[in-house]
Design an enzyme around this catalytic site. Structure first.
Site, PDB file in Angstrom:
ATOM      1  N   TYR A  14       0.835  -1.184   0.000  1.00 31.50           N
ATOM      2  CA  TYR A  14       0.000   0.000   0.000  1.00 31.50           C
ATOM      3  C   TYR A  14       0.880   1.249   0.000  1.00 31.50           C
ATOM      4  O   TYR A  14       2.038   1.212   0.393  1.00 31.50           O
ATOM      5  CB  TYR A  14      -0.994  -0.021   1.154  1.00 31.50           C
ATOM      6  CG  TYR A  14      -0.458   0.400   2.492  1.00 31.50           C
ATOM      7  CD1 TYR A  14      -0.725   1.676   2.990  1.00 31.50           C
ATOM      8  CD2 TYR A  14       0.315  -0.465   3.266  1.00 31.50           C
ATOM      9  CE1 TYR A  14      -0.240   2.072   4.221  1.00 31.50           C
ATOM     10  CE2 TYR A  14       0.797  -0.081   4.499  1.00 31.50           C
ATOM     11  CZ  TYR A  14       0.523   1.196   4.979  1.00 31.50           C
ATOM     12  OH  TYR A  14       1.002   1.582   6.185  1.00 31.50           O
ATOM     13  N   GLY A 252       5.394   4.838  11.600  1.00 30.12           N
ATOM     14  CA  GLY A 252       5.222   3.476  11.110  1.00 30.12           C
ATOM     15  C   GLY A 252       3.757   3.085  11.168  1.00 30.12           C
ATOM     16  O   GLY A 252       2.927   3.844  11.662  1.00 30.12           O
ATOM     17  N   LYS A 253       3.475   1.902  10.687  1.00 30.01           N
ATOM     18  CA  LYS A 253       2.089   1.425  10.654  1.00 30.01           C
ATOM     19  C   LYS A 253       1.465   1.413  12.043  1.00 30.01           C
ATOM     20  O   LYS A 253       0.275   1.624  12.200  1.00 30.01           O
ATOM     21  CB  LYS A 253       2.051  -0.001  10.107  1.00 30.01           C
ATOM     22  CG  LYS A 253       1.963  -0.049   8.608  1.00 30.01           C
ATOM     23  CD  LYS A 253       1.666  -1.465   8.149  1.00 30.01           C
ATOM     24  CE  LYS A 253       2.093  -1.647   6.712  1.00 30.01           C
ATOM     25  NZ  LYS A 253       2.327  -3.021   6.335  1.00 30.01           N
ATOM     26  N   ARG A 254       2.280   1.151  13.046  1.00 30.77           N
ATOM     27  CA  ARG A 254       1.735   1.020  14.393  1.00 30.77           C
ATOM     28  C   ARG A 254       1.409   2.345  15.052  1.00 30.77           C
ATOM     29  O   ARG A 254       0.851   2.380  16.127  1.00 30.77           O
ATOM     30  CB  ARG A 254       2.749   0.275  15.278  1.00 30.77           C
ATOM     31  CG  ARG A 254       2.928  -1.131  14.831  1.00 30.77           C
ATOM     32  CD  ARG A 254       3.203  -2.055  16.002  1.00 30.77           C
ATOM     33  NE  ARG A 254       3.655  -3.326  15.455  1.00 30.77           N
ATOM     34  CZ  ARG A 254       4.930  -3.660  15.375  1.00 30.77           C
ATOM     35  NH1 ARG A 254       5.856  -2.868  15.860  1.00 30.77           N
ATOM     36  NH2 ARG A 254       5.285  -4.806  14.830  1.00 30.77           N
TER      37      ARG A 254
END
Ligand code: GLU
Length: 481
Positions: A14, A252-254
């Site tokens: 993504y 980040g994603k988190r």
């Protein structure tokens, strides 16, 4: 000179916010001076290739209005437009091989003869001797003749210090330890990013390379390759990372940041997204907060991009989105809301929906809030006494006091013959006087029992649109409970 910039994503998953911000800056630099914005797909890492990722990248750029002049076409990425193609690196193999052969003939590249085990021995030895492992310390004396299937390495011709100017980061330099014989063509016959982007930028006549700051450390390697190939490097601009809200690490994603696609489906407008991303690391030196794409094109410049990472703040994105929602014409907003209405509104009349939307416009922060904010205009809301009990002001009233207030309000509402926002407002004001209550109590109470929603547009407007009969009925429903 025509400015030519490129956005060069890899279709490996993504598309995250940092990538999109790079795309935006790259686009702005081109548009500011009637240049060309190129889209190149860097798909040479077959192991990380993700099916559908390219389509998603094109779709996202298109949604944001970052339209590219050259590259794959939106509806069919296999088709391309532009005079400098192909724009997919896997379709450019012959070009890289041609350059690789030229380098071999000039003594600038050699076939890597070592097995991974042999390389490991070199690494272990370097570690034991407490020095950095460098391939250039192990150049083979008689390299085999290169053929497809063997990795091909660059033979750095001159080991020296490099100093260069980055359009964002300013003067940078690195010592000879930053140089090494890196791989040009991998065993699978495809080029590395390190090699391919240099060839492509040159052949595509790119004038500005704008990318993430993770590429700074490799820049001396690239400079040595440019020099060996006698290519004048383009202007290099490395933009800082987007930082996590805590500010001490890369986002980040988190850290709660979603993909652009998710923000889109939650009802963030492309205008707000662009505005938000532009300001993550750039400002025009004024207090201005709202920038349209046209203004960004006019005002953006690389020399005002910050050197240090900007902190991601989702609340700011949502705030900007609310601002952008308010600035739209009702018709425009209406057309963008199509897929966001709740089930209850699906069959409602268009002109009624527009009236509802007009009231909600000021309160909407994302289009996704629409059902929550408007369902009671279409269906009878369910009584949820939590909304009263959880309200700081209303909690102070006893049940009898609440009923008393509502009965008085109901009585006065009933007397209104011409049910309009104005007559309702007059009535509400009189009620404040006769009951001696504050708006925070009286209005909140009426609002809650007529909508059973956590928030709503202006009370008088809301009641006017709900209608007199339903307003009285909803108050009764509560009183009879
Ligand atoms: N494919 C690289 C990436 O996605 C491009 C970097 C560049 O712009 O040169 O990080």
């Amino acid at each position: 000179m025509t400015i030519r910039t490129r956005f060069a994503p890899s279709p490996t998953g993504y598309i995250h916010l940092g990538n999109v911000r790079t795309a935006l800056y790259t686009y702005l630099v081109a548009r500011a001076r009637q240049g060309n914005f190129i889209l190149r797909i860097e798909d040479t890492d077959q192991a990380r290739f993700v099916e559908g990722a390219e389509e998603m990248i094109l779709e996202t750029l298109n949604w944001l209005g970052l339209n590219w002049d050259e590259g794959p076409t939106l509806n069919n990425p296999k088709e391309e437009s532009g005079n400098f193609g192909p724009y997919h690196q896997t379709d450019r193999r012959d070009i890289y091989i041609k350059w690789a052969k030229k380098m071999i003939s000039e003594g600038l590249a050699y076939a890597d003869p070592y097995t991974p085990e042999e390389v490991q021995v070199f690494r272990d030895k370097a570690r034991a001797e407490k020095r950095a492992f460098l391939y250039r310390d192990h150049r083979p004396e008689n390299p085999p003749e290169w053929q497809l299937g063997m990795p091909l390495r660059f033979k750095v011709p001159e080991i020296k210090r490099y100093s260069w100017k980055d359009a964002v980061m300013g003067e940078l330099s690195a010592g000879p330890e930053a140089l090494d014989d890196f791989i040009l063509i991998k065993a699978d016959g495809l080029p590395t990013y390190n090699f391919a982007h240099i060839i492509d930028d040159f052949e595509m006549q790119v004038t500005h390379v704008i990318r993430g700051s993770e590429y700074i450390a490799s820049t001396p390697k690239y400079l040595s390759l440019y020099e060996a190939l006698k290519i004048t490097p383009p202007i290099l601009a490395h933009v800082p990372h987007i930082m996590a809200p805590s500010g001490n690490k890369k986002l980040g994603k988190r850290d709660g940041a979603k993909s652009v696609t998710e923000y889109r489906s939650e009802g963030i407008l492309p205008e707000a997204m662009l505005n938000f991303l532009a300001q993550l690391g750039w400002n025009d030196g004024t207090e201005q907060e709202i920038f349209s794409k046209a203004e960004l094109i006019e005002k953006f410049s690389l020399d005002r991009v910050q050197k240090s990472g900007a902190r991601f703040d989702e609340q700011r994105l949502i705030w900007l989105n609310g601002q952008w929602i308010r600035s739209l014409s009702l018709d425009d907003l209406y057309s963008r809301c199509q897929s966001f209405w709740g089930e209850e509104a699906k069959n409602a009349d268009e002109s009624y929906k527009k009236r509802v939307l007009e009231l909600a416009q000021d309160r909407l922060k994302t289009l996704q809030d629409l059902p929550k904010l408007t369902s009671y205009f279409f269906v009878e809301p369910e009584i949820d006494t939590e909304l009263i009990d959880g309200n700081k002001q209303l909690r102070k009233l006893t049940d009898d006091e609440r009923r008393e207030l509502l009965s008085i309000a109901r009585q006065e509402f009933e007397k209104i013959t011409d049910w309009t926002p104005e007559t309702i407002q007059n009535c509400l004001n009189e009620l404040l006087e006769t009951t001696g209550q504050k708006p925070g109590i009286l209005f909140s109470l009426v609002r809650i029992v007529t909508t059973w929603a956590p928030f709503s547009p202006q009370l008088n407007d809301t009641l006017a649109l709900i209608g007199k009969e339903k307003t009285l009925q909803r108050i009764d429903n509560y009183l009879q409970k």
